[in-house]
Design a protein around this motif. Structure first.
Motif, PDB file in Angstrom:
ATOM      1  N   MET A 158      36.153  35.942  41.681  1.00 31.27           N
ATOM      2  CA  MET A 158      37.272  36.706  41.142  1.00 31.27           C
ATOM      3  C   MET A 158      37.502  36.276  39.689  1.00 31.27           C
ATOM      4  SD  MET A 158      40.948  37.274  42.831  1.00 31.27           S
ATOM      5  CE  MET A 158      42.267  38.016  41.965  1.00 31.27           C
ATOM      6  N   PRO A 159      37.753  37.246  38.790  1.00 29.90           N
ATOM      7  CA  PRO A 159      37.958  36.898  37.386  1.00 29.90           C
ATOM      8  C   PRO A 159      39.214  36.040  37.216  1.00 29.90           C
ATOM      9  CG  PRO A 159      38.059  39.284  37.710  1.00 29.90           C
ATOM     10  CD  PRO A 159      37.822  38.661  39.034  1.00 29.90           C
ATOM     11  N   ARG A 160      39.175  35.205  36.208  1.00 26.05           N
ATOM     12  CA  ARG A 160      40.301  34.330  35.903  1.00 26.05           C
ATOM     13  C   ARG A 160      41.405  35.151  35.239  1.00 26.05           C
ATOM     14  NH1 ARG A 160      41.684  31.594  31.451  1.00 26.05           N
ATOM     15  NH2 ARG A 160      42.955  29.743  31.748  1.00 26.05           N
ATOM     16  N   ILE A 161      42.617  35.009  35.752  1.00 26.78           N
ATOM     17  CA  ILE A 161      43.773  35.714  35.188  1.00 26.78           C
ATOM     18  C   ILE A 161      44.283  34.890  34.013  1.00 26.78           C
ATOM     19  CG2 ILE A 161      46.119  36.548  35.641  1.00 26.78           C
ATOM     20  CD1 ILE A 161      43.999  38.081  37.202  1.00 26.78           C
ATOM     21  N   LEU A 196      42.901  48.277  36.776  1.00 28.37           N
ATOM     22  CA  LEU A 196      43.240  47.291  35.749  1.00 28.37           C
ATOM     23  C   LEU A 196      44.730  46.952  35.740  1.00 28.37           C
ATOM     24  CD1 LEU A 196      40.987  48.344  32.755  1.00 28.37           C
ATOM     25  CD2 LEU A 196      40.751  46.375  34.271  1.00 28.37           C
ATOM     26  N   GLN A 197      45.533  47.776  36.371  1.00 25.82           N
ATOM     27  CA  GLN A 197      46.965  47.488  36.448  1.00 25.82           C
ATOM     28  C   GLN A 197      47.213  46.227  37.279  1.00 25.82           C
ATOM     29  OE1 GLN A 197      48.188  49.781  34.499  1.00 25.82           O
ATOM     30  NE2 GLN A 197      50.309  49.192  34.532  1.00 25.82           N
ATOM     31  N   VAL A 198      46.362  45.969  38.242  1.00 24.94           N
ATOM     32  CA  VAL A 198      46.531  44.795  39.109  1.00 24.94           C
ATOM     33  C   VAL A 198      46.451  43.493  38.310  1.00 24.94           C
ATOM     34  CG1 VAL A 198      45.585  43.514  41.075  1.00 24.94           C
ATOM     35  CG2 VAL A 198      45.820  46.006  41.192  1.00 24.94           C
ATOM     36  N   PRO A 199      45.400  43.277  37.483  1.00 27.27           N
ATOM     37  CA  PRO A 199      45.383  42.031  36.713  1.00 27.27           C
ATOM     38  C   PRO A 199      46.547  41.915  35.731  1.00 27.27           C
ATOM     39  CG  PRO A 199      43.303  43.222  36.440  1.00 27.27           C
ATOM     40  CD  PRO A 199      44.162  44.032  37.339  1.00 27.27           C
ATOM     41  N   LEU A 200      47.037  43.047  35.216  1.00 26.33           N
ATOM     42  CA  LEU A 200      48.193  42.980  34.328  1.00 26.33           C
ATOM     43  C   LEU A 200      49.423  42.459  35.072  1.00 26.33           C
ATOM     44  CD1 LEU A 200      47.816  46.292  32.274  1.00 26.33           C
ATOM     45  CD2 LEU A 200      47.470  43.943  31.466  1.00 26.33           C
ATOM     46  N   VAL A 201      49.634  42.970  36.271  1.00 26.07           N
ATOM     47  CA  VAL A 201      50.762  42.502  37.087  1.00 26.07           C
ATOM     48  C   VAL A 201      50.586  41.020  37.407  1.00 26.07           C
ATOM     49  CG1 VAL A 201      51.896  42.727  39.338  1.00 26.07           C
ATOM     50  CG2 VAL A 201      51.269  44.781  38.049  1.00 26.07           C
ATOM     51  N   LEU A 202      49.382  40.626  37.794  1.00 21.53           N
ATOM     52  CA  LEU A 202      49.118  39.220  38.123  1.00 21.53           C
ATOM     53  C   LEU A 202      49.297  38.316  36.902  1.00 21.53           C
ATOM     54  CD1 LEU A 202      46.059  39.623  40.516  1.00 21.53           C
ATOM     55  CD2 LEU A 202      48.464  39.215  41.126  1.00 21.53           C
TER      56      LEU A 202
END
Length: 125
Positions: free
Chosen positions: A1-4, A107-113
């Motif tokens: 999983m990419p690093r947030i 891409l909205q998911v990583p922004l929220v995270l």
């Protein structure tokens, strides 16, 4: 999983850049405002730009970072219907535009995270 990412400065910069884009090129944002909302699309475009600017300032300042970052996460969830509308509107458009609008949805998911991570890592001042 990419690093947030965890940088509040980068998140504030992203929000401020988006706010400026809403003011400088409102027409592109007007087009994605769901028609079911009351008022005019331009009102929503400017309101969301003002909200992004306020969130950017809040995320940038250590005293307000935690609350502003959590509000930013909620904001990213709240604007998701506009991204869906953009993807739906692009159904009959050029394949490249369709691909870009569809790619924006997840891409909205990583922004929220990212916003949540900034909020969780903020220190109480």
């Amino acid at each position: 999983m990419p690093r947030i990412p965890s940088s509040p400065v980068l998140l504030a910069g992203l929000l401020a850049t988006a706010a400026v884009a809403h003011a400088v090129a409102p027409k592109q944002f007007d087009a994605i405002v769901p028609r079911s909302l009351p008022g005019t699309p331009r009102q929503w475009t400017y309101a969301s730009g003002v909200a992004e600017l306020a969130l950017a300032a809040g995320v940038a300042h250590p005293r307000t970072r935690r609350v502003a970052a959590l509000a930013t996460a909620a904001f990213f969830v709240g604007v998701f219907p506009a991204n869906v509308k953009m993807a739906v509107d692009a159904r009959r458009g050029a394949p490249a535009r369709r691909a870009v609008t569809l790619a924006r949805l997840p891409l909205q998911v990583p922004l929220v995270l990212w916003a949540r991570k900034v909020g969780r890592s903020a220190t109480a001042v």
